[in-house]
Write a protein that holds these residues in place. Structure first.
Motif, PDB file in Angstrom:
ATOM      1  N   LEU A  13       0.803  -1.222   0.000  1.00 52.28           N
ATOM      2  CA  LEU A  13       0.000   0.000   0.000  1.00 52.28           C
ATOM      3  C   LEU A  13       0.834   1.269   0.000  1.00 52.28           C
ATOM      4  O   LEU A  13       0.305   2.348  -0.244  1.00 52.28           O
ATOM      5  N   GLY A  14       2.131   1.169   0.293  1.00 54.89           N
ATOM      6  CA  GLY A  14       2.934   2.359   0.473  1.00 54.89           C
ATOM      7  C   GLY A  14       2.880   2.843   1.916  1.00 54.89           C
ATOM      8  O   GLY A  14       2.263   2.207   2.779  1.00 54.89           O
ATOM      9  N   PRO A  15       3.480   3.985   2.217  1.00 53.45           N
ATOM     10  CA  PRO A  15       3.669   4.403   3.614  1.00 53.45           C
ATOM     11  C   PRO A  15       2.448   5.014   4.287  1.00 53.45           C
ATOM     12  O   PRO A  15       2.473   5.242   5.487  1.00 53.45           O
ATOM     13  N   GLY A  16       1.389   5.301   3.554  1.00 52.86           N
ATOM     14  CA  GLY A  16       0.211   5.869   4.209  1.00 52.86           C
ATOM     15  C   GLY A  16      -0.645   6.728   3.305  1.00 52.86           C
ATOM     16  O   GLY A  16      -1.868   6.641   3.327  1.00 52.86           O
ATOM     17  N   ASP A  17      -0.018   7.560   2.487  1.00 51.66           N
ATOM     18  CA  ASP A  17      -0.750   8.380   1.526  1.00 51.66           C
ATOM     19  C   ASP A  17      -1.337   7.462   0.459  1.00 51.66           C
ATOM     20  O   ASP A  17      -0.596   6.785  -0.256  1.00 51.66           O
ATOM     21  N   PRO A  18      -2.663   7.401   0.306  1.00 54.60           N
ATOM     22  CA  PRO A  18      -3.252   6.494  -0.680  1.00 54.60           C
ATOM     23  C   PRO A  18      -2.737   6.716  -2.104  1.00 54.60           C
ATOM     24  O   PRO A  18      -2.704   5.779  -2.907  1.00 54.60           O
ATOM     25  N   GLU A  19      -2.313   7.934  -2.423  1.00 52.63           N
ATOM     26  CA  GLU A  19      -1.844   8.228  -3.772  1.00 52.63           C
ATOM     27  C   GLU A  19      -0.478   7.621  -4.066  1.00 52.63           C
ATOM     28  O   GLU A  19      -0.034   7.623  -5.217  1.00 52.63           O
ATOM     29  N   LEU A  20       0.190   7.081  -3.051  1.00 53.75           N
ATOM     30  CA  LEU A  20       1.508   6.492  -3.265  1.00 53.75           C
ATOM     31  C   LEU A  20       1.454   4.999  -3.588  1.00 53.75           C
ATOM     32  O   LEU A  20       2.497   4.364  -3.734  1.00 53.75           O
ATOM     33  N   ILE A  21       0.263   4.432  -3.720  1.00 56.30           N
ATOM     34  CA  ILE A  21       0.168   3.046  -4.162  1.00 56.30           C
ATOM     35  C   ILE A  21       0.460   2.995  -5.667  1.00 56.30           C
ATOM     36  O   ILE A  21       0.262   3.980  -6.391  1.00 56.30           O
ATOM     37  N   THR A  22       0.965   1.869  -6.150  1.00 59.74           N
ATOM     38  CA  THR A  22       1.209   1.735  -7.581  1.00 59.74           C
ATOM     39  C   THR A  22      -0.104   1.453  -8.313  1.00 59.74           C
ATOM     40  O   THR A  22      -1.080   0.971  -7.721  1.00 59.74           O
ATOM     41  N   LEU A  23      -0.128   1.727  -9.611  1.00 61.55           N
ATOM     42  CA  LEU A  23      -1.309   1.411 -10.412  1.00 61.55           C
ATOM     43  C   LEU A  23      -1.582  -0.093 -10.405  1.00 61.55           C
ATOM     44  O   LEU A  23      -2.737  -0.526 -10.363  1.00 61.55           O
ATOM     45  N   LYS A  24      -0.511  -0.886 -10.435  1.00 59.26           N
ATOM     46  CA  LYS A  24      -0.666  -2.336 -10.413  1.00 59.26           C
ATOM     47  C   LYS A  24      -1.303  -2.794  -9.110  1.00 59.26           C
ATOM     48  O   LYS A  24      -2.185  -3.663  -9.095  1.00 59.26           O
ATOM     49  N   GLY A  25      -0.853  -2.201  -7.991  1.00 57.58           N
ATOM     50  CA  GLY A  25      -1.425  -2.559  -6.707  1.00 57.58           C
ATOM     51  C   GLY A  25      -2.892  -2.175  -6.616  1.00 57.58           C
ATOM     52  O   GLY A  25      -3.723  -2.952  -6.125  1.00 57.58           O
ATOM     53  N   LEU A  26      -3.242  -0.984  -7.081  1.00 56.97           N
ATOM     54  CA  LEU A  26      -4.624  -0.531  -7.043  1.00 56.97           C
ATOM     55  C   LEU A  26      -5.510  -1.434  -7.888  1.00 56.97           C
ATOM     56  O   LEU A  26      -6.619  -1.804  -7.478  1.00 56.97           O
ATOM     57  N   LYS A  27      -5.035  -1.820  -9.052  1.00 61.39           N
ATOM     58  CA  LYS A  27      -5.811  -2.690  -9.933  1.00 61.39           C
ATOM     59  C   LYS A  27      -6.081  -4.034  -9.258  1.00 61.39           C
ATOM     60  O   LYS A  27      -7.192  -4.572  -9.325  1.00 61.39           O
ATOM     61  N   ALA A  28      -5.075  -4.583  -8.579  1.00 62.38           N
ATOM     62  CA  ALA A  28      -5.252  -5.858  -7.886  1.00 62.38           C
ATOM     63  C   ALA A  28      -6.292  -5.744  -6.778  1.00 62.38           C
ATOM     64  O   ALA A  28      -7.105  -6.650  -6.569  1.00 62.38           O
ATOM     65  N   LEU A  29      -6.285  -4.618  -6.059  1.00 61.78           N
ATOM     66  CA  LEU A  29      -7.273  -4.412  -5.001  1.00 61.78           C
ATOM     67  C   LEU A  29      -8.680  -4.286  -5.579  1.00 61.78           C
ATOM     68  O   LEU A  29      -9.646  -4.833  -5.031  1.00 61.78           O
ATOM     69  N   GLN A  30      -8.792  -3.584  -6.677  1.00 65.27           N
ATOM     70  CA  GLN A  30     -10.100  -3.394  -7.298  1.00 65.27           C
ATOM     71  C   GLN A  30     -10.672  -4.708  -7.822  1.00 65.27           C
ATOM     72  O   GLN A  30     -11.887  -4.915  -7.795  1.00 65.27           O
ATOM     73  N   GLU A  31      -9.801  -5.607  -8.276  1.00 67.65           N
ATOM     74  CA  GLU A  31     -10.246  -6.892  -8.814  1.00 67.65           C
ATOM     75  C   GLU A  31     -10.523  -7.930  -7.735  1.00 67.65           C
ATOM     76  O   GLU A  31     -11.214  -8.923  -7.986  1.00 67.65           O
ATOM     77  N   ALA A  32     -10.010  -7.717  -6.540  1.00 73.65           N
ATOM     78  CA  ALA A  32     -10.096  -8.739  -5.497  1.00 73.65           C
ATOM     79  C   ALA A  32     -11.530  -8.952  -5.016  1.00 73.65           C
ATOM     80  O   ALA A  32     -12.341  -8.027  -4.989  1.00 73.65           O
ATOM     81  N   SER A  33     -11.804 -10.204  -4.624  1.00 74.73           N
ATOM     82  CA  SER A  33     -13.078 -10.527  -3.966  1.00 74.73           C
ATOM     83  C   SER A  33     -13.001 -10.236  -2.477  1.00 74.73           C
ATOM     84  O   SER A  33     -13.964  -9.753  -1.872  1.00 74.73           O
ATOM     85  N   SER A  34     -11.858 -10.562  -1.872  1.00 73.00           N
ATOM     86  CA  SER A  34     -11.635 -10.351  -0.441  1.00 73.00           C
ATOM     87  C   SER A  34     -10.224  -9.819  -0.238  1.00 73.00           C
ATOM     88  O   SER A  34      -9.289 -10.288  -0.891  1.00 73.00           O
ATOM     89  N   ILE A  35     -10.094  -8.851   0.675  1.00 71.09           N
ATOM     90  CA  ILE A  35      -8.795  -8.257   0.978  1.00 71.09           C
ATOM     91  C   ILE A  35      -8.558  -8.367   2.483  1.00 71.09           C
ATOM     92  O   ILE A  35      -9.299  -7.795   3.284  1.00 71.09           O
ATOM     93  N   TYR A  36      -7.536  -9.108   2.864  1.00 66.97           N
ATOM     94  CA  TYR A  36      -7.191  -9.300   4.270  1.00 66.97           C
ATOM     95  C   TYR A  36      -6.222  -8.212   4.717  1.00 66.97           C
ATOM     96  O   TYR A  36      -5.230  -7.935   4.024  1.00 66.97           O
ATOM     97  N   CYS A  37      -6.510  -7.602   5.871  1.00 67.34           N
ATOM     98  CA  CYS A  37      -5.706  -6.486   6.380  1.00 67.34           C
ATOM     99  C   CYS A  37      -5.313  -6.730   7.830  1.00 67.34           C
ATOM    100  O   CYS A  37      -6.175  -7.051   8.659  1.00 67.34           O
ATOM    101  N   PRO A  38      -4.048  -6.527   8.180  1.00 63.43           N
ATOM    102  CA  PRO A  38      -3.658  -6.610   9.590  1.00 63.43           C
ATOM    103  C   PRO A  38      -4.132  -5.389  10.360  1.00 63.43           C
ATOM    104  O   PRO A  38      -4.185  -4.272   9.831  1.00 63.43           O
ATOM    105  N   GLY A  39      -4.485  -5.597  11.617  1.00 66.49           N
ATOM    106  CA  GLY A  39      -4.877  -4.501  12.493  1.00 66.49           C
ATOM    107  C   GLY A  39      -4.393  -4.769  13.908  1.00 66.49           C
ATOM    108  O   GLY A  39      -3.822  -5.825  14.191  1.00 66.49           O
TER     109      GLY A  39
END
Length: 240
Positions: A13-39
């Motif tokens: 995801l990059g360091p925090g600013d959403p605009e610092l994600i790569t286009l490839k990463g964003l595309k993968a997130l948009q295509e995903a059915s489920s996204i697991y996130c640590p908290g």
């Protein structure tokens, strides 16, 4: 670009600013059915996830986000149990035909806690892939106008477990030092500041987030209580 969902995608995801994600990463997130996130959970029991917040800022639907809570202590047994449980759920989802992503702050292959999940899934024989991202120390450079390494300079990244004597040794050997996980060596850093007035000390908190903080004033750095999302760059005065 073809879909990459033959594998479970570990998306940086990059360091925090959403605009610092790569286009490839964003595309993968948009295509995903489920996204697991640590908290994590605060001492008061309040759950939070920087990764999930970044996903929301990117416009990812809440129905996709699956946050798992990691215990924040030095004893790793409880955290490893969580990883085992999450890996089992991811395997089940994947075998049902879902497109699975795992979100990681910074770069998913650089001091990333989700590496444990990556290895568990790989050991299960599941296909896993990483999508590269920007680690916090790279994003920190532009904040202070730093060129982290020039010409023949050597850059050394340290995970916080270092003494003041070792810091001195590395500086005298000509390294530019990046210290991650700064709270682990707070006293060593303060001793280093006292011992090396000729060096430049650049301190960063919450890089690329709304509460970002930067200073190169040694007196201010010595008085700071270093939070989890802090790092430091130490080098010759010419580093900037």
């Amino acid at each position: 670009m073809e879909s990459s969902y033959l594998a479970i995608q570990f998306v940086s995801l990059g360091p925090g600013d959403p605009e610092l994600i790569t286009l490839k990463g964003l595309k993968a997130l948009q295509e995903a059915s489920s996204i697991y996130c640590p908290g994590t959970r605060s001492a008061a029991g309040i759950p939070s996830s920087y990764a999930a917040n970044t996903l929301r800022a990117l416009g990812i639907g809440e129905e996709k986000i699956k946050t798992f809570t990691l215990p924040m202590n030095k004893h790793r047994e409880a955290a490893l149990q969580v990883y085992q449980e999450v890996a089992a759920q991811i395997e089940e989802d994947y075998r049902e035909g879902q497109k699975i992503a795992v979100a990681a702050e910074g770069d998913a292959g650089f001091y990333a806690s989700v590496q444990y999940l990556y290895e568990l899934l790989e050991n299960k024989g599941l296909p896993v892939r990483r999508i590269a991202g920007i680690p916090a120390f790279i994003a920190a450079g532009p904040v202070a106008g730093l060129h982290l390494a020039k010409q023949e300079e050597r850059l050394l990244v340290i995970p916080g477990l270092i003494s003041a004597e070792e810091l001195t040794e590395k500086l005298q050997s000509g390294y530019v030092l990046v210290i991650m996980k700064l709270p682990l060596c707070a006293e060593a850093v303060r001793q280093c500041i006292d011992s090396h007035p000729e060096a430049a000390f650049h301190y960063f908190e919450n890089i690329s987030r709304a509460n970002e903080f930067y200073t190169s004033d040694p007196a201010i750095i010595k008085e700071k209580k270093f939070p989890y999302f802090s790092l430091m760059v130490i080098g010759p005065a010419s580093i900037g």
